[in-house]
Design an enzyme around this catalytic site. Structure first.
Site, PDB file in Angstrom:
ATOM      1  N   ASN A 221       0.845  -1.197   0.000  1.00 21.19           N
ATOM      2  CA  ASN A 221       0.000   0.000   0.000  1.00 21.19           C
ATOM      3  C   ASN A 221       0.882   1.248   0.000  1.00 21.19           C
ATOM      4  O   ASN A 221       2.101   1.150   0.021  1.00 21.19           O
ATOM      5  CB  ASN A 221      -0.956  -0.022   1.201  1.00 21.19           C
ATOM      6  CG  ASN A 221      -0.186  -0.130   2.506  1.00 21.19           C
ATOM      7  OD1 ASN A 221       0.566   0.744   2.868  1.00 21.19           O
ATOM      8  ND2 ASN A 221      -0.368  -1.270   3.193  1.00 21.19           N
TER       9      ASN A 221
ATOM     10  N   ASP B   8      -4.418  -6.507   5.210  1.00 20.29           N
ATOM     11  CA  ASP B   8      -5.395  -7.336   5.925  1.00 20.29           C
ATOM     12  C   ASP B   8      -5.375  -8.774   5.421  1.00 20.29           C
ATOM     13  O   ASP B   8      -5.766  -9.691   6.127  1.00 20.29           O
ATOM     14  CB  ASP B   8      -6.801  -6.747   5.744  1.00 20.29           C
ATOM     15  CG  ASP B   8      -6.954  -5.438   6.513  1.00 20.29           C
ATOM     16  OD1 ASP B   8      -6.319  -5.332   7.582  1.00 20.29           O
ATOM     17  OD2 ASP B   8      -7.667  -4.530   6.040  1.00 20.29           O
TER      18      ASP B   8
ATOM     19  N   LYS C 204       7.820 -17.532 -11.024  1.00 17.76           N
ATOM     20  CA  LYS C 204       7.074 -16.403 -11.571  1.00 17.76           C
ATOM     21  C   LYS C 204       5.794 -16.911 -12.240  1.00 17.76           C
ATOM     22  O   LYS C 204       5.862 -17.889 -13.013  1.00 17.76           O
ATOM     23  CB  LYS C 204       7.957 -15.689 -12.598  1.00 17.76           C
ATOM     24  CG  LYS C 204       7.363 -14.431 -13.137  1.00 17.76           C
ATOM     25  CD  LYS C 204       8.284 -13.783 -14.146  1.00 17.76           C
ATOM     26  CE  LYS C 204       7.568 -12.647 -14.831  1.00 17.76           C
ATOM     27  NZ  LYS C 204       8.209 -12.243 -16.063  1.00 17.76           N
TER      28      LYS C 204
ATOM     29  N   PHE D 277      -4.530   3.598  14.781  1.00 17.47           N
ATOM     30  CA  PHE D 277      -4.974   4.581  13.805  1.00 17.47           C
ATOM     31  C   PHE D 277      -6.184   4.025  13.061  1.00 17.47           C
ATOM     32  O   PHE D 277      -6.342   2.806  12.945  1.00 17.47           O
ATOM     33  CB  PHE D 277      -3.857   4.877  12.797  1.00 17.47           C
ATOM     34  CG  PHE D 277      -2.955   5.996  13.238  1.00 17.47           C
ATOM     35  CD1 PHE D 277      -2.134   5.839  14.345  1.00 17.47           C
ATOM     36  CD2 PHE D 277      -2.938   7.208  12.561  1.00 17.47           C
ATOM     37  CE1 PHE D 277      -1.313   6.866  14.767  1.00 17.47           C
ATOM     38  CE2 PHE D 277      -2.122   8.250  12.972  1.00 17.47           C
ATOM     39  CZ  PHE D 277      -1.307   8.075  14.075  1.00 17.47           C
TER      40      PHE D 277
ATOM     41  N   LYS E 205     -13.572   0.491  15.433  1.00 13.21           N
ATOM     42  CA  LYS E 205     -12.215  -0.062  15.577  1.00 13.21           C
ATOM     43  C   LYS E 205     -11.736   0.056  17.024  1.00 13.21           C
ATOM     44  O   LYS E 205     -11.141  -0.869  17.573  1.00 13.21           O
ATOM     45  CB  LYS E 205     -11.237   0.662  14.640  1.00 13.21           C
ATOM     46  CG  LYS E 205     -11.360   0.164  13.217  1.00 13.21           C
ATOM     47  CD  LYS E 205     -10.484   0.904  12.231  1.00 13.21           C
ATOM     48  CE  LYS E 205     -10.925   0.524  10.811  1.00 13.21           C
ATOM     49  NZ  LYS E 205     -10.311   1.316   9.779  1.00 13.21           N
TER      50      LYS E 205
ATOM     51  N   LYS F  22     -11.107  -3.505  18.743  1.00 14.31           N
ATOM     52  CA  LYS F  22      -9.688  -3.854  18.959  1.00 14.31           C
ATOM     53  C   LYS F  22      -9.249  -3.607  20.400  1.00 14.31           C
ATOM     54  O   LYS F  22      -8.070  -3.702  20.714  1.00 14.31           O
ATOM     55  CB  LYS F  22      -8.811  -3.064  17.978  1.00 14.31           C
ATOM     56  CG  LYS F  22      -9.154  -3.365  16.508  1.00 14.31           C
ATOM     57  CD  LYS F  22      -8.245  -2.623  15.542  1.00 14.31           C
ATOM     58  CE  LYS F  22      -8.737  -2.738  14.107  1.00 14.31           C
ATOM     59  NZ  LYS F  22      -7.697  -3.129  13.171  1.00 14.31           N
TER      60      LYS F  22
HETATM   61  N1  CTP Z   1      -3.925  -3.009  12.203  1.00 12.63           N
HETATM   62  C1  CTP Z   1      -3.134  -4.016  12.670  1.00 12.63           C
HETATM   63  N2  CTP Z   1      -3.117  -5.222  12.040  1.00 12.63           N
HETATM   64  C2  CTP Z   1      -3.904  -5.443  10.959  1.00 12.63           C
HETATM   65  C3  CTP Z   1      -4.710  -4.405  10.469  1.00 12.63           C
HETATM   66  C4  CTP Z   1      -4.700  -3.197  11.100  1.00 12.63           C
HETATM   67  O1  CTP Z   1      -2.401  -3.812  13.652  1.00 12.63           O
HETATM   68  N3  CTP Z   1      -3.867  -6.625  10.377  1.00 12.63           N
HETATM   69  C5  CTP Z   1      -3.955  -1.739  12.915  1.00 12.63           C
HETATM   70  C6  CTP Z   1      -3.382  -0.567  12.159  1.00 12.63           C
HETATM   71  O2  CTP Z   1      -1.993  -0.416  12.428  1.00 12.63           O
HETATM   72  C7  CTP Z   1      -4.178   0.587  12.708  1.00 12.63           C
HETATM   73  C8  CTP Z   1      -5.523  -0.025  13.025  1.00 12.63           C
HETATM   74  O3  CTP Z   1      -5.299  -1.416  13.138  1.00 12.63           O
HETATM   75  O4  CTP Z   1      -3.654   1.067  13.935  1.00 12.63           O
HETATM   76  C9  CTP Z   1      -6.596   0.198  11.969  1.00 12.63           C
HETATM   77  O5  CTP Z   1      -6.102  -0.115  10.700  1.00 12.63           O
HETATM   78  P1  CTP Z   1      -7.000   0.144   9.423  1.00 12.63           P
HETATM   79  O6  CTP Z   1      -6.255  -0.309   8.216  1.00 12.63           O
HETATM   80  O7  CTP Z   1      -7.546   1.547   9.457  1.00 12.63           O
HETATM   81  O8  CTP Z   1      -8.243  -0.783   9.691  1.00 12.63           O
HETATM   82  P2  CTP Z   1      -8.516  -2.308   9.534  1.00 12.63           P
HETATM   83  O9  CTP Z   1      -8.615  -2.886  10.913  1.00 12.63           O
HETATM   84  O10 CTP Z   1      -7.534  -2.937   8.610  1.00 12.63           O
HETATM   85  O11 CTP Z   1      -9.973  -2.297   8.916  1.00 12.63           O
HETATM   86  P3  CTP Z   1     -10.463  -1.852   7.445  1.00 12.63           P
HETATM   87  O12 CTP Z   1      -9.328  -2.176   6.512  1.00 12.63           O
HETATM   88  O13 CTP Z   1     -11.669  -2.676   7.240  1.00 12.63           O
HETATM   89  O14 CTP Z   1     -10.767  -0.375   7.531  1.00 12.63           O
END
Ligand code: CTP
Length: 398
Positions: free
Chosen positions: A209, A278, A288, A323, A337, A341
């Site tokens: 990303n 995720d 490859k 975040f 969240k 969490k």
């Molecule tokens: N985070 C994490 N581990 C993951 C996904 C997210 O530790 N596998 C943490 C990120 O570092 C951030 C928070 O969770 O502090 C939220 O991340 P974000 O990408 O906004 O949300 P997601 O939980 O991934 O949900 P979505 O993608 O559905 O918005």
């Protein structure tokens, strides 16, 4: 107030160097030990004898001089110092610092020093406003150096405008403030995740990303400034880790998860800023993947949610923050969240806000606490946002 502090005063060759002896005298009067490092041009504007008399140390101006106790004075002096201030800093020396050029006593000393650096620029207004100097100053700020001035006023070259070195008294006040500032995280251990993760698809392709790590790295730097011991678990980024953090470089979400869980038990605070993938491909192809006429589908499996896991693991007294980067229904999603969490706070930012989040040097944030309290901030630099986030965190520890 500066009792026991060791300070390097770097002087480069501008007319304001005539004020440098006063800086030495003020620092000494405040209790600091001062060693002067200067360029040969600086000695056109002030003298070695003056600086040596006031500092009571030899002035280091020549890399090849034989009279020093240490053959590599630029290394031993940086082991000795708690802080380095360059006053005046000319456009030329700032350019050398930014570019990584080390061809004299001052630039080699700067390169070897990894503690706090204060820079007091002084030059003609046109030079100060030039793109070269402004670009280099941005680099100085990105390295978390403290910039003092320049002040506006009449310049030696007859011009009037920005470019005067700040007054020695003002420089002393800022150094005093730095050393006497209450350290909000003194003795605390902080775990920070930052940057993107990278999930391999085959030996040449990956899924990732746009995260640059800037926000997480700014938080890490602020934690160090506030006296914390910092462990920074980072995905691949192209910026340097702040001085004095323990950097653990990882690539995948699984690696980041493993390292975060490993360090968390001994930490007082964890702030998860990383943009963790995720999902990861279920199978990583050894070879490859060749193109063909058929459609290609890849099966993804879920990665562990690191923040959620730390939220569940946390013991009494541990603080966990995260975040929420959103594109819609920001508040609702961020609150979900926070709750799901088990975080103590969530920093919400939105890709809908201009100049905010991924890649920018600025961010517009709101901090939502588990108590329901929420604080929203105007658009600010990521460094300022880091200060705000650490203030919120420190208040929770209390
Ligand atoms: N985070 C994490 N581990 C993951 C996904 C997210 O530790 N596998 C943490 C990120 O570092 C951030 C928070 O969770 O502090 C939220 O991340 P974000 O990408 O906004 O949300 P997601 O939980 O991934 O949900 P979505 O993608 O559905 O918005």
């Amino acid at each position: 107030m500066l009792q026991g502090k060791n300070i390097i005063l770097g002087i480069s060759g501008g007319i304001a160097a005539y004020k440098a002896p006063l800086i030495v005298r003020l620092l000494r009067s405040a209790g600091a030990s001062v060693k002067v490092v200067c360029t040969s041009n600086a000695l056109e504007f002030t003298t070695k004898t003056t600086l040596e008399t006031l500092s009571e140390y030899p002035v280091y101006a020549d890399v090849f001089e034989k009279d020093f106790v240490h053959s590599t004075e630029h290394i031993s002096i940086t082991d000795w110092a708690d802080l380095m201030i360059i006053a005046p800093a000319t456009g030329n020396i700032i350019g050398k610092f930014a570019a990584g050029i080390a061809d004299d006593a001052l630039s080699t000393t700067y390169m070897a020093f990894n503690g706090p650096v204060f820079i007091a620029p002084a030059m003609n207004t046109k030079m100060w406003l030039s793109k070269a100097v402004q670009d280099n100053m941005l680099e100085m700020k990105n390295r978390q150096h403290m910039i003092i001035g320049p002040a506006e006023g009449d310049l030696a070259c007859g011009y009037s405008g920005a470019g005067r070195m700040s007054q020695p008294e003002e420089i002393l006040a800022l150094i005093n403030e730095y050393f006497s500032a209450e350290k909000l995280l003194d003795g605390k251990k902080v775990l920070i995740s930052a940057g993107p993760t990278v999930e391999n698809i085959d030996p040449v392709r990956f899924l990732s990303n746009y995260s640059t790590g800037k926000m997480g790295y700014a938080i890490a730097a602020e934690c160090v400034r506030q006296g914390a011991e910092v462990i920074l678990i980072s995905g691949p980024v192209s910026i340097d880790a702040p001085a004095a953090v323990k950097l653990v470089s990882v690539k995948t979400a699984l690696e980041m998860h493993q390292e975060c869980v490993r360090y968390f038990a001994n930490c007082d605070v964890a702030i998860m800023t990383a943009a963790v993938a995720d999902y990861r491909p279920k199978d990583i192809s050894d070879q490859k993947i060749k193109k063909s006429d058929a459609e290609l589908s890849i099966t993804f499996v879920k990665n562990p949610d690191i923040l959620a896991e730390l939220g569940s693991m946390k013991k009494k007294g541990q603080i966990v923050g995260g975040f929420a980067l959103e594109t819609e229904n920001e508040l609702e999603n961020a609150k979900a969240k926070l709750h799901n969490k088990k975080a103590d706070f969530i920093v919400m930012n939105s890709l809908r806000d201009e100049n905010s989040a991924f890649g920018y040097d600025t961010n517009k944030i709101s901090v939502i606490h588990a108590s329901g309290e929420m604080k929203s901030f105007e658009l600010m630099t990521k460094k300022e946002a880091a200060v705000a986030i650490i203030h919120e965190t420190a208040a929770l520890i209390k």
